[in-house]
Design an enzyme around this catalytic site. Structure first.
Site, mmCIF file in Angstrom:
data_model
loop_
_atom_site.group_PDB
_atom_site.id
_atom_site.type_symbol
_atom_site.label_atom_id
_atom_site.label_comp_id
_atom_site.label_asym_id
_atom_site.label_seq_id
_atom_site.Cartn_x
_atom_site.Cartn_y
_atom_site.Cartn_z
ATOM 1 N N GLU A 1 86.267 -37.916 -11.965
ATOM 2 C CA GLU A 1 85.791 -36.579 -11.608
ATOM 3 C C GLU A 1 86.904 -35.746 -10.966
ATOM 4 O O GLU A 1 87.680 -36.248 -10.153
ATOM 5 C CB GLU A 1 84.631 -36.751 -10.617
ATOM 6 C CG GLU A 1 84.084 -35.476 -10.013
ATOM 7 C CD GLU A 1 83.028 -35.746 -8.946
ATOM 8 O OE1 GLU A 1 82.249 -34.830 -8.658
ATOM 9 O OE2 GLU A 1 82.971 -36.879 -8.428
ATOM 10 N N LYS B 1 78.314 -30.574 -13.685
ATOM 11 C CA LYS B 1 77.569 -31.380 -12.723
ATOM 12 C C LYS B 1 76.255 -30.681 -12.365
ATOM 13 O O LYS B 1 76.232 -29.477 -12.095
ATOM 14 C CB LYS B 1 78.423 -31.605 -11.474
ATOM 15 C CG LYS B 1 77.952 -32.716 -10.557
ATOM 16 C CD LYS B 1 79.032 -32.973 -9.501
ATOM 17 C CE LYS B 1 78.711 -34.135 -8.594
ATOM 18 N NZ LYS B 1 79.825 -34.400 -7.644
ATOM 19 N N CYS C 1 79.180 -38.321 -11.355
ATOM 20 C CA CYS C 1 79.078 -38.852 -9.986
ATOM 21 C C CYS C 1 77.634 -38.781 -9.459
ATOM 22 O O CYS C 1 76.803 -39.607 -9.804
ATOM 23 C CB CYS C 1 80.054 -38.135 -9.065
ATOM 24 S SG CYS C 1 80.437 -39.056 -7.543
#
Length: 553
Positions: A45, A113, A149
């Site tokens: 990331e 995200k 994540c």
């Protein structure tokens, strides 16, 4: 379409803001993947910018430069495997934490995200906009979903991507260390695998950034949660995972399994790596510290020597008229064992000069904490003068117990640029010292053997600022103090909880009071390695002025 697909996992250490350096690391990993016959190379990331960027990511010029590096990488990686890399993306006025697919010379796809963490050290709601849940990326092998994540810590994103056709989940991470976190990560990823009945590839960042340590430990899970590959803890590594299609479902072939160390070793490595990276990334080659003959400065000296090499560490003894012969001898034993430089700068003369300068103002007043603090501040002044003169970064050496209750002198022994033991309670300092004496690893740059003399470990802790002083003259015994601090600070427990656990209410209230009135010191303290999920700084943010006290029974 092929029934065989190789992914190269690049568990690497970026530097925040070093866009070209990070791109060069990515390109090198891509070449390793290409040479190994991979069809895809996966990086963590926000790799192009480094992580965490904090408010640096709000600068438009920085964002545009990062995206330009990603575009340049796409061109450089045109002939070979797909490159997956994390970075920022601008969409109108919205800024996203994104994961890019670079293929055939262009940006072929992007996922943004969805879940933005806003707790502990994370502040992503302030920095980024939530993206939409994207469908999977198409490849010559499996369709790959990419929960970024935090997205993988909840069922929603992975479930939506699998329902949209994802056959494998690739989770890019910038997941920082805290003690025993790996089990928490693994349990969450196993849950995603069980829920969706697909393999999962977890690639994490590694390296130190300010207080945080990204500990790597990337892994691959097959359906039913069986581990197929596990990468090392705490170090850069590149590994390859081979996926094959069997009866319509993708399976990861069994790969290498790097055993992870116990929690004492993990804590110790986190301190070594964060200090080393803090110096390297900030441009410091050498450090110095005040060596008192006590346990805290001794372990910091060893950590520094393991991180930078003994030749880049200098200890300075600053004896006063209260410094014991035993302390002088113990400090000498530490530097003799490490093989680092050592100097002695007595403070008696400068302290007397300060006393003389203030004698008129202080006439008729009894000596008290003021005179003790003058000694500590004189040491800070002399150490900072050497830091300035020789270009060595000064390390400070206060443990979490002392930092919590303010048992340290601001502008004195708190002076310095970094404190590797800032999140280590005193009782664990003793455990770490014993562990380091008994263990040596290839990543340690200092010698093997007993680096912290038993005489230091066994003697009662003392600041040696007045005759026959001991820490437990002012504080509860450290086993009691650390037990209370763990409850009040780490667990956010109440005074009543502490009393119920067997601690005397009077002692708990004293500790609570010291915690609150010391906030201003912590606000001005040096950064240090985060080892717990309640480290002082970003994990625990309290007002400096605070009149509330827990008066519950």
């Amino acid at each position: 379409m092929t029934d065989h697909y190789r992914i190269t996992l690049a568990q690497l250490n970026p530097t925040v803001g070093d866009l070209k350096g990070n791109a060069a690391k990515a390109l090198d990993a891509w070449r390793q993947g290409r040479d190994a016959g991979a069809q895809m190379v996966a990086l963590p990331e926000m790799f192009i910018t480094g992580y965490q960027t904090q408010d640096l990511i709000r600068r438009r010029g920085f964002i545009l430069a990062a995206v330009a590096e990603i575009v340049a990488l796409a061109d450089a990686c045109a002939d070979g495997p797909v490159l997956m890399i994390g970075g920022p993306a601008l969409e109108g006025v919205k800024l996203h934490n994104s994961y890019y697919m670079l293929k055939d010379g262009v940006i072929a796809g992007r996922a943004d995200k969805y879940f933005l963490p806003n707790f502990n050290v994370f502040d992503e709601v302030r920095l980024f906009s939530r993206g939409q849940i994207q469908g999977p990326f198409a490849t010559t092998g499996p369709r790959i979903g990419t929960p970024i994540c935090e997205d993988a810590w909840y069922p929603d994103v992975a479930e939506a991507q699998v329902e949209s056709g994802a056959e494998v989940l690739l989770v890019p991470n910038g997941s920082p260390y805290f003690r025993d976190k790996f089990a928490v990560r693994l349990n969450n990823m196993v849950a995603r695998v069980i829920e969706n009945d697909v393999p999962l590839v977890y690639v994490n960042m590694v390296g130190g950034q300010d207080d945080q340590f990204f500990d790597g430990g990337s892994f691959v899970l097959n359906r039913h949660g069986k581990m197929a590959l596990q990468m090392p803890f705490g170090e850069e590594a590149v590994a390859h995972v081979d996926l094959t299609r069997d009866a319509g479902a993708w399976v990861a072939k069994q790969g290498a399994f790097a055993k992870h160390p116990d929690s004492l070793e993990q804590d110790y490595r986190a301190m070594v790596e964060t200090l080393g990276d803090y110096c390297r990334k900030a441009g410091f080659k050498k450090v110095l510290l005040g060596l008192s003959g006590g346990i805290d400065s001794a372990i910091v000296a060893v950590i520094a020597a393991d991180a930078l090499g003994p030749q880049n560490v200098r200890g300075v003894m600053l004896p006063s008229k209260y410094t014991s012969r035993a302390s002088l001898d113990d400090a000498q034993k530490v530097v003799d064992a490490l093989g680092c430089a050592f100097d002695t700068v007595p403070i008696a003369g400068p302290v007397d000069a300060v006393g003389e300068a203030l004698s008129g103002l202080f006439a008729g007043l009894e000596p008290d904490l003021t005179e003790e603090n003058i000694q500590s501040r004189m040491r800070g002044l002399l150490l900072m003068a050497q830091s300035n003169k020789f270009g060595e970064m000064l390390l400070t050496t206060g443990n979490k117990s002392e930092v919590a209750v303010g048992y340290a002198t601001i502008y004195g022994d708190m002076a310095g640029g970094y404190n590797p033991i800032k999140d280590l309670y005193k009782t664990r300092v003793f455990d770490i010292c014993r562990w380091r004496n008994a263990n040596h690893r290839p990543w340690m740059k200092a010698p093997a053997g007993e680096m912290i003399p038993v005489s230091i470990i066994d003697k009662p802790p003392s600041a040696e600022l007045r005759p026959d002083q001991r820490d437990d003259d002012s504080l509860p015994p450290y086993d009691v103090l650390d037990g209370i601090l763990t409850m009040l600070v780490d667990d956010e427990a109440s005074v009543a909880d502490c009393v119920a656990a067997g601690y005397a209410r009077e002692t708990v209230k004293k500790v609570e009071h010291l915690i609150y009135i010391s906030e201003y010191k912590r606000f001005q303290s040096a950064p240090g390695t985060r080892l717990s999920s309640r480290a002082f700084w970003l994990d625990r943010r309290y007002p400096i002025v605070n009149r509330w006290r827990d008066d519950g029974v």
